[in-house]
Design an enzyme around this catalytic site. Sequence first.
Site, PDB file in Angstrom:
ATOM      1  N   PRO A   1       1.587  14.529   4.826  1.00 36.98           N
ATOM      2  CA  PRO A   1       1.154  13.742   6.171  1.00 36.98           C
ATOM      3  C   PRO A   1       2.229  12.980   6.785  1.00 36.98           C
ATOM      4  O   PRO A   1       2.982  12.890   6.116  1.00 36.98           O
ATOM      5  CB  PRO A   1      -0.053  12.811   5.765  1.00 36.98           C
ATOM      6  CG  PRO A   1       0.249  12.264   4.100  1.00 36.98           C
ATOM      7  CD  PRO A   1       0.360  13.281   3.584  1.00 36.98           C
ATOM      8  N   ASN A   2       2.320  13.211   8.241  1.00 36.97           N
ATOM      9  CA  ASN A   2       3.332  13.163   8.807  1.00 36.97           C
ATOM     10  C   ASN A   2       4.811  13.610   9.091  1.00 36.97           C
ATOM     11  O   ASN A   2       5.620  12.757   9.836  1.00 36.97           O
ATOM     12  CB  ASN A   2       3.087  11.548   8.895  1.00 36.97           C
ATOM     13  CG  ASN A   2       2.112  10.315   9.748  1.00 36.97           C
ATOM     14  OD1 ASN A   2       1.239  10.875  10.557  1.00 36.97           O
ATOM     15  ND2 ASN A   2       1.668   9.487   8.892  1.00 36.97           N
TER      16      ASN A   2
ATOM     17  N   ARG B   1       9.884  10.352  16.115  1.00 31.06           N
ATOM     18  CA  ARG B   1       9.812   8.420  16.364  1.00 31.06           C
ATOM     19  C   ARG B   1       9.878   7.887  14.495  1.00 31.06           C
ATOM     20  O   ARG B   1      10.535   8.553  13.639  1.00 31.06           O
ATOM     21  CB  ARG B   1       7.785   8.364  16.094  1.00 31.06           C
ATOM     22  CG  ARG B   1       6.937   8.496  16.964  1.00 31.06           C
ATOM     23  CD  ARG B   1       5.632   7.857  16.636  1.00 31.06           C
ATOM     24  NE  ARG B   1       5.054   8.631  18.558  1.00 31.06           N
ATOM     25  CZ  ARG B   1       4.210   9.649  18.208  1.00 31.06           C
ATOM     26  NH1 ARG B   1       3.453   9.999  17.281  1.00 31.06           N
ATOM     27  NH2 ARG B   1       3.568   9.801  19.764  1.00 31.06           N
TER      28      ARG B   1
ATOM     29  N   TYR C   1      13.638   7.382   9.245  1.00 34.07           N
ATOM     30  CA  TYR C   1      14.187   8.857   8.575  1.00 34.07           C
ATOM     31  C   TYR C   1      15.050   9.543   8.768  1.00 34.07           C
ATOM     32  O   TYR C   1      15.235  10.971   8.553  1.00 34.07           O
ATOM     33  CB  TYR C   1      12.503   9.501   8.396  1.00 34.07           C
ATOM     34  CG  TYR C   1      11.024   8.653   7.945  1.00 34.07           C
ATOM     35  CD1 TYR C   1      11.419   8.652   6.617  1.00 34.07           C
ATOM     36  CD2 TYR C   1      10.432   8.472   8.833  1.00 34.07           C
ATOM     37  CE1 TYR C   1      10.415   7.555   6.399  1.00 34.07           C
ATOM     38  CE2 TYR C   1       9.296   7.441   7.931  1.00 34.07           C
ATOM     39  CZ  TYR C   1       9.405   7.285   6.673  1.00 34.07           C
ATOM     40  OH  TYR C   1       8.594   6.616   6.197  1.00 34.07           O
TER      41      TYR C   1
ATOM     42  N   ASN D   1       7.256  17.175  -0.655  1.00 32.89           N
ATOM     43  CA  ASN D   1       7.265  15.614  -0.681  1.00 32.89           C
ATOM     44  C   ASN D   1       6.032  15.271  -0.332  1.00 32.89           C
ATOM     45  O   ASN D   1       5.304  15.575   1.245  1.00 32.89           O
ATOM     46  CB  ASN D   1       8.285  15.799   1.008  1.00 32.89           C
ATOM     47  CG  ASN D   1       8.238  14.268   1.716  1.00 32.89           C
ATOM     48  OD1 ASN D   1       7.300  13.262   0.572  1.00 32.89           O
ATOM     49  ND2 ASN D   1       8.927  13.567   2.394  1.00 32.89           N
TER      50      ASN D   1
ATOM     51  N   ALA E   1       3.011   9.877   2.029  1.00 36.88           N
ATOM     52  CA  ALA E   1       2.052   8.448   2.099  1.00 36.88           C
ATOM     53  C   ALA E   1       0.993   8.747   0.460  1.00 36.88           C
ATOM     54  O   ALA E   1       0.795   7.491  -0.539  1.00 36.88           O
ATOM     55  CB  ALA E   1       1.258   8.539   3.159  1.00 36.88           C
TER      56      ALA E   1
ATOM     57  N   GLU F   1       9.436  16.098  -6.792  1.00 37.63           N
ATOM     58  CA  GLU F   1       9.290  15.228  -5.698  1.00 37.63           C
ATOM     59  C   GLU F   1       9.943  14.811  -5.307  1.00 37.63           C
ATOM     60  O   GLU F   1      11.406  14.641  -5.841  1.00 37.63           O
ATOM     61  CB  GLU F   1       8.532  14.525  -6.448  1.00 37.63           C
ATOM     62  CG  GLU F   1       7.854  13.208  -5.199  1.00 37.63           C
ATOM     63  CD  GLU F   1       7.115  11.529  -6.208  1.00 37.63           C
ATOM     64  OE1 GLU F   1       6.090  12.024  -7.249  1.00 37.63           O
ATOM     65  OE2 GLU F   1       7.577  10.342  -6.043  1.00 37.63           O
TER      66      GLU F   1
ATOM     67  N   HIS G   1      11.684  12.430  -1.554  1.00 36.84           N
ATOM     68  CA  HIS G   1      11.491  11.037  -0.864  1.00 36.84           C
ATOM     69  C   HIS G   1      13.192  11.624   0.247  1.00 36.84           C
ATOM     70  O   HIS G   1      14.221  11.576  -0.449  1.00 36.84           O
ATOM     71  CB  HIS G   1      11.062  10.174  -1.315  1.00 36.84           C
ATOM     72  CG  HIS G   1       9.842  10.561  -1.413  1.00 36.84           C
ATOM     73  ND1 HIS G   1       8.273  10.671  -1.236  1.00 36.84           N
ATOM     74  CD2 HIS G   1       9.259  10.054  -2.402  1.00 36.84           C
ATOM     75  CE1 HIS G   1       7.265  10.637  -1.880  1.00 36.84           C
ATOM     76  NE2 HIS G   1       8.122  10.350  -3.539  1.00 36.84           N
TER      77      HIS G   1
ATOM     78  N   ARG H   1      11.782   0.039  -0.474  1.00 36.90           N
ATOM     79  CA  ARG H   1      11.325  -0.302   0.935  1.00 36.90           C
ATOM     80  C   ARG H   1      10.443  -1.282   0.541  1.00 36.90           C
ATOM     81  O   ARG H   1      10.123  -2.120  -0.405  1.00 36.90           O
ATOM     82  CB  ARG H   1      10.673   1.152   1.864  1.00 36.90           C
ATOM     83  CG  ARG H   1      11.807   2.176   2.129  1.00 36.90           C
ATOM     84  CD  ARG H   1      11.435   3.131   3.406  1.00 36.90           C
ATOM     85  NE  ARG H   1      11.051   2.770   3.742  1.00 36.90           N
ATOM     86  CZ  ARG H   1       9.888   3.482   3.970  1.00 36.90           C
ATOM     87  NH1 ARG H   1      10.008   5.316   4.378  1.00 36.90           N
ATOM     88  NH2 ARG H   1       9.243   3.338   5.619  1.00 36.90           N
TER      89      ARG H   1
HETATM   90  O1  CA2 Z   1      10.795   8.888   2.387  1.00 34.09           O
HETATM   91  C1  CA2 Z   1       9.836  10.018   2.090  1.00 34.09           C
HETATM   92  O2  CA2 Z   1      10.009  10.844   2.488  1.00 34.09           O
HETATM   93  C2  CA2 Z   1       7.878   9.607   2.328  1.00 34.09           C
HETATM   94  O3  CA2 Z   1       7.688  10.343   1.895  1.00 34.09           O
HETATM   95  C3  CA2 Z   1       7.610   9.115   4.005  1.00 34.09           C
HETATM   96  C4  CA2 Z   1       6.841   9.079   4.906  1.00 34.09           C
HETATM   97  C5  CA2 Z   1       6.497   8.073   3.873  1.00 34.09           C
HETATM   98  O4  CA2 Z   1       4.569   7.236   3.700  1.00 34.09           O
HETATM   99  C6  CA2 Z   1       6.825   7.362   2.060  1.00 34.09           C
HETATM  100  O5  CA2 Z   1       6.469   6.112   1.702  1.00 34.09           O
HETATM  101  C7  CA2 Z   1       8.015   8.089   1.862  1.00 34.09           C
HETATM  102  C8  CA2 Z   1       6.348   9.152   5.608  1.00 34.09           C
HETATM  103  C9  CA2 Z   1       6.181  10.496   6.320  1.00 34.09           C
HETATM  104  C10 CA2 Z   1       6.963  10.468   7.540  1.00 34.09           C
HETATM  105  O6  CA2 Z   1       6.593   9.821   8.170  1.00 34.09           O
HETATM  106  C11 CA2 Z   1       6.638   9.592   9.890  1.00 34.09           C
HETATM  107  C12 CA2 Z   1       6.024   8.809  10.783  1.00 34.09           C
HETATM  108  C13 CA2 Z   1       5.944   7.958  11.872  1.00 34.09           C
HETATM  109  C14 CA2 Z   1       7.067   8.794  11.696  1.00 34.09           C
HETATM  110  C15 CA2 Z   1       7.668   9.580  11.644  1.00 34.09           C
HETATM  111  C16 CA2 Z   1       7.643  10.041  10.413  1.00 34.09           C
END
Ligand code: CA2
Length: 150
Positions: A10-11, A18, A23, A74, A77, A98, A100, A107
Amino acid sequence: MKRLLLLNGPNINILGKRENEVYGDFTLLDIETEISELVEANGYKLDSKQSNHEGELVDIIQEAEGEYEGIIFNPAAYTHTSIALHDAIKAISTPVVEVHISNIHSRESFRHKSLLAGVCYGQIVGFGKQSYRLAALALLPEQLNASIIR
Ligand code: CA2
């Protein structure tokens, strides 16, 4: 031709739009293009999938058995919450790495725990876009270091 699967949760589809300070400014398409080139240079093909839905990710993992040499995953969340993904990864013999982008250990405390790492082949965190590259290298046999301890 042998294939690797690049799977994102997700995301990840909104990367680069954003939270660039966390990231980076690259997009999912940038990752797909770069990893595809690396994998093809090693004689493999890369398929890429992304879903914001836990059950759909479970379906994709189940269907990957026997189809792919490995999965670069990846879980975003869902890393920190999903027993369903834990069980799905455990149920297949395909190695899953896996990945990240950020260093989840530096974090918020709720990101420190992965429910998936223990059933994965390995875990790579904190190297930005390069985390995906390192995961791909770990799944390409000719790149594997014979000294890996399991
Ligand atoms: O660091 C990573 O790759 C994560 O898997 C990214 C996830 C986060 O929930 C993990 O804890 C670590 C988030 C994916 C991207 O989320 C975004 C949120 C807002 C804007 C852009 C990307």
